[in-house]
Write a protein that holds these residues in place. Structure first.
Motif, mmCIF file in Angstrom:
data_model
loop_
_atom_site.group_PDB
_atom_site.id
_atom_site.type_symbol
_atom_site.label_atom_id
_atom_site.label_comp_id
_atom_site.label_asym_id
_atom_site.label_seq_id
_atom_site.Cartn_x
_atom_site.Cartn_y
_atom_site.Cartn_z
ATOM 1 N N LEU A 18 25.897 46.074 40.639
ATOM 2 C CA LEU A 18 26.002 44.699 41.281
ATOM 3 C C LEU A 18 27.611 44.991 42.185
ATOM 4 O O LEU A 18 27.607 44.497 43.282
ATOM 5 C CB LEU A 18 26.363 43.486 40.382
ATOM 6 C CG LEU A 18 26.807 42.197 40.769
ATOM 7 C CD1 LEU A 18 25.617 41.776 41.807
ATOM 8 C CD2 LEU A 18 26.890 41.501 39.692
ATOM 9 N N ALA A 19 28.600 45.452 41.480
ATOM 10 C CA ALA A 19 29.632 45.942 42.394
ATOM 11 C C ALA A 19 29.617 46.602 43.378
ATOM 12 O O ALA A 19 29.988 46.474 44.594
ATOM 13 C CB ALA A 19 30.509 46.656 41.462
ATOM 14 N N GLY A 35 37.092 47.808 47.599
ATOM 15 C CA GLY A 35 36.680 48.882 46.157
ATOM 16 C C GLY A 35 36.871 47.974 45.136
ATOM 17 O O GLY A 35 37.136 46.702 45.167
ATOM 18 N N VAL A 36 36.476 48.733 44.004
ATOM 19 C CA VAL A 36 36.578 48.196 42.531
ATOM 20 C C VAL A 36 37.944 48.586 42.271
ATOM 21 O O VAL A 36 38.273 49.664 42.006
ATOM 22 C CB VAL A 36 35.329 48.611 41.877
ATOM 23 C CG1 VAL A 36 35.450 48.350 40.427
ATOM 24 C CG2 VAL A 36 33.995 48.528 42.423
ATOM 25 N N ASP A 37 38.678 47.457 41.254
ATOM 26 C CA ASP A 37 39.904 47.613 40.688
ATOM 27 C C ASP A 37 39.334 47.985 39.230
ATOM 28 O O ASP A 37 38.979 47.001 38.606
ATOM 29 C CB ASP A 37 40.754 46.423 40.805
ATOM 30 C CG ASP A 37 42.106 46.753 40.430
ATOM 31 O OD1 ASP A 37 42.183 47.560 39.225
ATOM 32 O OD2 ASP A 37 43.085 46.396 40.721
ATOM 33 N N ASP A 38 39.629 49.186 38.837
ATOM 34 C CA ASP A 38 39.139 49.545 37.446
ATOM 35 C C ASP A 38 40.195 48.929 36.419
ATOM 36 O O ASP A 38 39.442 48.458 35.406
ATOM 37 C CB ASP A 38 39.345 51.334 37.188
ATOM 38 C CG ASP A 38 38.282 51.850 38.069
ATOM 39 O OD1 ASP A 38 37.111 51.150 38.354
ATOM 40 O OD2 ASP A 38 38.395 53.092 38.518
ATOM 41 N N GLU A 39 41.267 48.518 36.721
ATOM 42 C CA GLU A 39 41.912 47.810 35.753
ATOM 43 C C GLU A 39 41.801 46.608 35.658
ATOM 44 O O GLU A 39 41.765 45.910 34.429
ATOM 45 C CB GLU A 39 43.434 48.008 36.092
ATOM 46 C CG GLU A 39 44.163 49.550 35.789
ATOM 47 C CD GLU A 39 44.097 49.894 34.422
ATOM 48 O OE1 GLU A 39 44.606 49.180 33.384
ATOM 49 O OE2 GLU A 39 43.688 51.085 34.243
ATOM 50 N N THR A 101 40.827 42.969 49.138
ATOM 51 C CA THR A 101 40.948 44.183 49.194
ATOM 52 C C THR A 101 40.102 44.968 48.077
ATOM 53 O O THR A 101 39.628 45.935 48.182
ATOM 54 C CB THR A 101 42.086 44.783 49.094
ATOM 55 O OG1 THR A 101 43.033 44.658 47.916
ATOM 56 C CG2 THR A 101 42.877 44.357 50.356
ATOM 57 N N HIS A 102 40.059 44.128 46.809
ATOM 58 C CA HIS A 102 39.376 44.745 45.758
ATOM 59 C C HIS A 102 38.755 43.634 45.001
ATOM 60 O O HIS A 102 38.888 42.340 45.134
ATOM 61 C CB HIS A 102 40.361 45.196 44.724
ATOM 62 C CG HIS A 102 41.337 46.290 45.235
ATOM 63 N ND1 HIS A 102 42.165 46.524 46.174
ATOM 64 C CD2 HIS A 102 40.804 47.759 44.933
ATOM 65 C CE1 HIS A 102 42.318 47.733 46.451
ATOM 66 N NE2 HIS A 102 41.684 48.555 45.731
ATOM 67 N N CYS A 119 30.273 37.352 36.331
ATOM 68 C CA CYS A 119 31.578 36.820 36.791
ATOM 69 C C CYS A 119 32.178 37.919 37.766
ATOM 70 O O CYS A 119 32.378 38.992 37.522
ATOM 71 C CB CYS A 119 32.488 36.709 35.676
ATOM 72 S SG CYS A 119 34.173 36.003 35.933
ATOM 73 N N VAL A 120 32.646 37.382 38.840
ATOM 74 C CA VAL A 120 33.129 38.138 40.081
ATOM 75 C C VAL A 120 34.690 37.671 40.283
ATOM 76 O O VAL A 120 34.726 36.503 40.587
ATOM 77 C CB VAL A 120 32.509 38.189 41.323
ATOM 78 C CG1 VAL A 120 33.243 39.208 42.525
ATOM 79 C CG2 VAL A 120 30.983 38.791 41.014
ATOM 80 N N VAL A 121 35.666 38.597 40.242
ATOM 81 C CA VAL A 121 37.106 38.333 40.754
ATOM 82 C C VAL A 121 37.324 38.963 41.769
ATOM 83 O O VAL A 121 36.901 40.441 41.785
ATOM 84 C CB VAL A 121 38.004 38.365 39.398
ATOM 85 C CG1 VAL A 121 39.443 38.486 40.053
ATOM 86 C CG2 VAL A 121 37.989 37.326 38.487
ATOM 87 N N VAL A 122 37.848 38.449 42.948
ATOM 88 C CA VAL A 122 38.111 39.052 44.164
ATOM 89 C C VAL A 122 39.648 38.798 44.642
ATOM 90 O O VAL A 122 40.244 37.737 44.138
ATOM 91 C CB VAL A 122 37.409 38.696 45.393
ATOM 92 C CG1 VAL A 122 35.841 38.909 45.468
ATOM 93 C CG2 VAL A 122 37.399 37.486 45.550
ATOM 94 N N GLY A 123 40.388 39.957 45.196
ATOM 95 C CA GLY A 123 41.727 39.573 45.433
ATOM 96 C C GLY A 123 42.205 40.484 46.279
ATOM 97 O O GLY A 123 41.496 41.445 46.681
ATOM 98 N N GLN A 124 43.598 40.210 46.818
ATOM 99 C CA GLN A 124 44.294 41.185 47.681
ATOM 100 C C GLN A 124 45.292 41.775 46.978
ATOM 101 O O GLN A 124 46.270 41.198 46.760
ATOM 102 C CB GLN A 124 44.849 40.136 48.794
ATOM 103 C CG GLN A 124 45.636 41.180 49.890
ATOM 104 C CD GLN A 124 46.264 40.131 50.880
ATOM 105 O OE1 GLN A 124 46.481 38.989 50.763
ATOM 106 N NE2 GLN A 124 46.934 40.792 51.931
ATOM 107 N N ARG A 125 45.113 43.003 46.856
ATOM 108 C CA ARG A 125 46.215 43.762 46.120
ATOM 109 C C ARG A 125 46.977 44.558 47.067
ATOM 110 O O ARG A 125 46.780 44.971 48.117
ATOM 111 C CB ARG A 125 45.417 44.997 45.480
ATOM 112 C CG ARG A 125 46.073 45.783 44.408
ATOM 113 C CD ARG A 125 45.587 46.685 43.458
ATOM 114 N NE ARG A 125 45.335 47.741 44.174
ATOM 115 C CZ ARG A 125 44.382 48.703 43.663
ATOM 116 N NH1 ARG A 125 43.965 48.681 42.253
ATOM 117 N NH2 ARG A 125 44.163 49.860 44.568
ATOM 118 N N LEU A 126 48.211 44.056 46.774
ATOM 119 C CA LEU A 126 49.242 44.385 47.766
ATOM 120 C C LEU A 126 49.732 46.276 47.593
ATOM 121 O O LEU A 126 49.765 46.603 46.497
ATOM 122 C CB LEU A 126 50.727 43.772 47.564
ATOM 123 C CG LEU A 126 50.609 42.140 47.841
ATOM 124 C CD1 LEU A 126 51.787 41.508 47.397
ATOM 125 C CD2 LEU A 126 50.022 41.838 49.126
#
Length: 374
Positions: A18-19, A35-39, A101-102, A119-126
């Motif tokens: 899915l990711a 991309g996927v943020d593993d943390e 971005t992630h 459940c999906v979380v998206v965000g802009q990682r600086l």
């Protein structure tokens, strides 16, 4: 009807699939890396309750746990099949928006294994703050790491090239300061002290006090005080004033500069001659005061304050710190190796070398501090 079984491994494979599909879908909509943020993925597995989802609380906790993210959004989707879950998430307006971005995604079978929760979380990682990154893109937001308490936070260089003080939102202390040079590139302020020694002939075996006075008088006589050159150039084009710092070599060549330019020239020269000297940045209190830079030097266990903007006839007598009085209120200091702050900003005992007042920091270090007052 589709039953989902297979345990943790099967669920993990579903999450990866899915990711991957969501990443591809997002990349087709926007330009840039995604991309996927593993943390974040690991955190989501530990904190998301898909059977009783509280998305507001989840995203609030995620923002607190990951301050390096400027924007975050979350979506929960339940459906009988993997394809329906993907289709619902792909159409989510946040996918492909807000410069994200992630992402992180978790999938769990519904009770009875008759469908899927996702459940999906998206965000802009600086990106992490570095001088190199700042100079490549001065207007981008960066994640800066406070070297005092370890907090991550967003920071941005002020537009038009103002000096940027990195101040922690948790401990409220400035832990680094950068400024643009004449080439337009940012440096940590202590890196403007390049080790320059003007090509002049010194007296044979003068007393240290005489040598100190001679260098001070030479700088004040040879450096005419002017408004910041960057301010003049930018204001002439109709823009707001901007701050441009000069190295000692540049100031000597031009024969002019404002207070920090003269202070850098004087300090660099004194350091080259073996004096214990620092640039002080702070406030000049009282009438005609404001932001200012001056020089402090320690000689024979006595601290002196040297005003770098005295002019040709001003540098006549060395003033001790106590004689200079409380009008000079330092906020930060720096020499070639360190940037000095007051861990307790309200505490000031009148000394520029007191270990109980000043802490030395390496601006390029992460989560490391040096001994105070060294």
């Amino acid at each position: 009807m589709q039953l989902y079984a297979g345990g943790a491994q099967a669920t993990s494979n579903l999450e990866k699939t899915l990711a991957r599909r969501l990443v591809i879908a997002q990349q087709m909509k926007t330009v840039g890396e995604f991309g996927v943020d593993d943390e974040l993925q690991k955190w989501l597995r530990e904190h998301a309750d898909l059977e009783a989802p509280d998305m507001d609380t989840l995203i609030q906790n995620a923002r607190e746990a990951f301050p390096q993210y400027q924007h975050m959004a979350v979506m929960h989707k339940s459906a009988p099949t993997e394809e329906e879950v993907f289709s619902g998430l792909e159409k989510w307006s946040e996918i492909g928006g807000n410069g994200y971005t992630h992402l992180a995604v978790i999938v769990r079978p519904t009770p009875g294994n008759f469908g899927l929760h996702a459940c999906v979380v998206v965000g802009q990682r600086l990106p992490p703050f570095t001088l190199e990154a700042l100079n490549d893109n001065p207007e981008m937001l960066y994640a800066s790491h406070c070297v005092l308490c370890g907090k991550l936070q967003a920071c941005r260089a002020a537009k038009q090239g103002y000096v940027l003080g990195l101040q922690c939102t948790r401990c409220s202390r400035i832990y680094a300061m950068v400024a643009p040079g004449m080439d337009g590139r940012y440096r940590y302020v202590n890196e403007f002290l390049e080790g320059y020694k003007p090509p002049v002939k010194h007296l044979n075996d003068p007393s240290r006090r005489v040598e100190l006075m001679t260098i001070w008088q030479t700088v004040t006589a040879g450096c005419r005080y002017t408004t910041d050159i960057g301010s003049i150039q930018h204001s002439s084009k109709g823009g707001p004033a901007r701050e441009i710092w000069q190295t000692a070599r540049e100031t000597e060549k031009l024969g002019r500069g404002d207070c920090e330019d003269s202070a850098i020239l004087l300090t660099d020269w004194l350091l080259a001659r073996g004096f214990d000297a620092r640039v002080a940045l702070g406030l000049l209190l009282g009438p005609g005061g404001g932001g200012h830079a001056w020089v402090v030097v320690r000689l024979d266990n006595t601290e002196y304050l040297l005003e770098p903007t005295e002019g040709a006839n001003g540098a006549q007598r060395l003033l001790t710190i106590s004689e200079a009085g409380p009008r000079y209120a330092p906020l930060v200091l720096f020499d070639r190796n360190s940037f000095y702050i007051r861990p307790q900003p309200t505490r000031w005992d009148g000394s520029y070398w007191s270990e109980s007042t000043w802490m030395a920091l390496d601006p390029r270090a992460k989560n490391t501090t040096q001994t105070a007052g060294q």
